[in-house]
Design an enzyme around this catalytic site. Structure first.
Site, PDB file in Angstrom:
ATOM      1  N   TYR A 124      -6.125  57.950  -8.510  1.00  0.00           N
ATOM      2  CA  TYR A 124      -7.312  57.111  -8.348  1.00  0.00           C
ATOM      3  C   TYR A 124      -7.345  56.397  -7.007  1.00  0.00           C
ATOM      4  O   TYR A 124      -8.270  55.647  -6.724  1.00  0.00           O
ATOM      5  CB  TYR A 124      -7.404  56.095  -9.488  1.00  0.00           C
ATOM      6  CG  TYR A 124      -7.809  56.727 -10.800  1.00  0.00           C
ATOM      7  CD1 TYR A 124      -7.092  57.794 -11.310  1.00  0.00           C
ATOM      8  CD2 TYR A 124      -8.894  56.270 -11.510  1.00  0.00           C
ATOM      9  CE1 TYR A 124      -7.442  58.385 -12.499  1.00  0.00           C
ATOM     10  CE2 TYR A 124      -9.251  56.847 -12.707  1.00  0.00           C
ATOM     11  CZ  TYR A 124      -8.525  57.907 -13.192  1.00  0.00           C
ATOM     12  OH  TYR A 124      -8.879  58.489 -14.374  1.00  0.00           O
ATOM     13  N   ASP A 205       1.927  64.808 -22.706  1.00  0.00           N
ATOM     14  CA  ASP A 205       1.302  65.742 -23.662  1.00  0.00           C
ATOM     15  C   ASP A 205       1.855  65.509 -25.068  1.00  0.00           C
ATOM     16  O   ASP A 205       1.105  65.443 -26.053  1.00  0.00           O
ATOM     17  CB  ASP A 205       1.449  67.206 -23.216  1.00  0.00           C
ATOM     18  CG  ASP A 205       2.800  67.518 -22.597  1.00  0.00           C
ATOM     19  OD1 ASP A 205       3.603  66.594 -22.391  1.00  0.00           O
ATOM     20  OD2 ASP A 205       3.065  68.703 -22.322  1.00  0.00           O
ATOM     21  N   ASP A 229      -5.885  56.076 -18.271  1.00  0.00           N
ATOM     22  CA  ASP A 229      -7.323  56.191 -18.492  1.00  0.00           C
ATOM     23  C   ASP A 229      -7.578  57.082 -19.712  1.00  0.00           C
ATOM     24  O   ASP A 229      -8.333  56.741 -20.628  1.00  0.00           O
ATOM     25  CB  ASP A 229      -7.952  56.796 -17.232  1.00  0.00           C
ATOM     26  CG  ASP A 229      -9.460  56.663 -17.208  1.00  0.00           C
ATOM     27  OD1 ASP A 229     -10.012  55.999 -18.109  1.00  0.00           O
ATOM     28  OD2 ASP A 229     -10.084  57.207 -16.291  1.00  0.00           O
TER      29      ASP A 229
END
Ligand code: NAD
Length: 336
Positions: A124, A205, A229
């Protein structure tokens, strides 16, 4: 003494939610001096920017803001107000609690998670470029300083709020340098809390699968920006979605409390949207101000109005408007 708080109603459904929220917060009996600051679509026309300097100046002065959602116009060239605020005020920790509530239909019971997301770096940072016509690169920045800062925040949050475990989430098996540094930084900070707060780590994951299968095993999660996020939306989904998901952006000298959801323009002005996420963001603000008893009262009032199911908004299966729901919560806060 009144608390000086910057109030950014936002646009879309924001102003209606802000009105309901200030009524609930004032029902606690605590005095607020609201410094109302417009930002977003309206100020693009009048001031040439969606984030005028006066908004940031106000938050620098008060140190605390409550903010409704703000539309990010697509393709206008203006940077998101939300990202702009986080960067200008160095709000490095994004904190999103996700807790099941009776009356909110979900597939899960007893979820009680705190997602602590690093807010300033990772992919980001916005450093990306094209490599010729058919390839592009985005650069992922992870530093020890920012990783240790967010890990320390997560452990301190756990201590302050009686939580027992912090789980660091990463993909260090593949990104050995960047995610490896994030994990190593979390481990270094964790050592200082040994015996007080438990620590473990999960590959992102596997974390997603675990959260879907057995969310009750987890407590405080700490993640770099991108995974934070994604996983915070997953966590919001476990407990009933956007209408009930509050959030906080915290820095060393300022904090901005805002819902996870956006400005839902199609419901703007219709007295329809659910103010729960902004009201619960207000409760997080009360906690930040040290007003723990008032925060508890606001949270239990929201929970009891939702559990009753009589005065809830459309997204929770009811017919009440934003205003009616807010008034019902305010009445319970007052003990009526
Ligand atoms: P959104 O969250 O505004 O809306 C998605 C859908 O969720 C809505 O159509 C509605 O069905 C539902 N919803 C959201 N909030 C609700 C509420 N309080 N009560 C009931 N239902 C609710 O997401 P979007 O449509 O992707 O974004 C709209 C605008 O908001 C965009 O301009 C986006 O950039 C902006 N946005 C702002 C913020 C922020 O200010 N922090 C966050 C996300 C999106």
């Amino acid at each position: 003494m009144a608390y000086a708080v910057t109030l950014i109603p936002g646009d879309g459904i924001g102003p209606e939610l802000a009105e309901a929220t200030t009524r609930v917060l004032e029902a606690t009996g605590i005095a607020f001096e609201w410094d109302t600051q417009t930002a977003g679509e309206a100020t693009i026309a009048s001031e040439g920017t969606p984030l005028p300097d006066r908004v940031i100046d106000s938050i620098r002065h008060t140190g605390v803001a409550i903010k409704g959602p703000i539309t990010t116009p697509v393709g206008s060239g203006f940077r998101s107000v939300n990202v702009g605020l986080r960067q200008a005020l160095e709000l490095y920790a994004n904190v999103r609690p996700a807790r099941t509530m009776r009356g909110v239909e979900t597939r899960y019971e007893a979820v009680d998670l705190i997602v602590v997301r690093e807010n300033t770096e990772d992919l980001y940072a916005g450093i990306e470029h094209r490599v010729g016509p058919d390839a592009a690169e985005s650069i992922k920045i992870i530093t020890r300083a920012a990783s240790q800062r967010i890990a320390r925040y997560a452990f301190e949050y756990a201590l302050r709020n009686g939580r027992h475990k912090v789980t660091a989430v990463h993909k260090a098996n593949i990104m050995k340098l960047s995610d490896g540094l994030f994990l190593e930084s979390c481990q270094q900070i964790a050592a200082g809390y040994e015996g007080r707060v438990a620590f473990e780590d999960r590959i992102v994951d596997n974390m997603c699968m675990q959260l879907v299968q057995k969310p009750e095993l987890y407590d405080v999660l700490v993640l770099p920006n991108l995974y934070g996020d994604i996983v915070s939306d997953l966590a919001a989904g476990l407990v009933g979605g956007l209408g009930v998901a509050p959030g906080a952006n915290i820095g060393d000298s300022a904090a901005v409390f805002e819902p996870v959801h956006g400005s839902a323009p199609k419901y703007a002005g219709l007295n329809k949207a659910n103010p729960t996420a902004l009201i619960l963001s207000g409760a997080l603000m009360l906690r930040h101000l040290g007003e723990t008893a008032a925060a508890d009262r606001v949270e239990s009032a929201v929970r009891s109005v939702i559990a009753d199911g009589q005065t809830v908004t459309y997204d929770l299966g009811g017919h009440a408007g934003t205003r009616e729901f807010g008034d019902a919560v305010a009445a319970r806060v007052r003990g009526e």
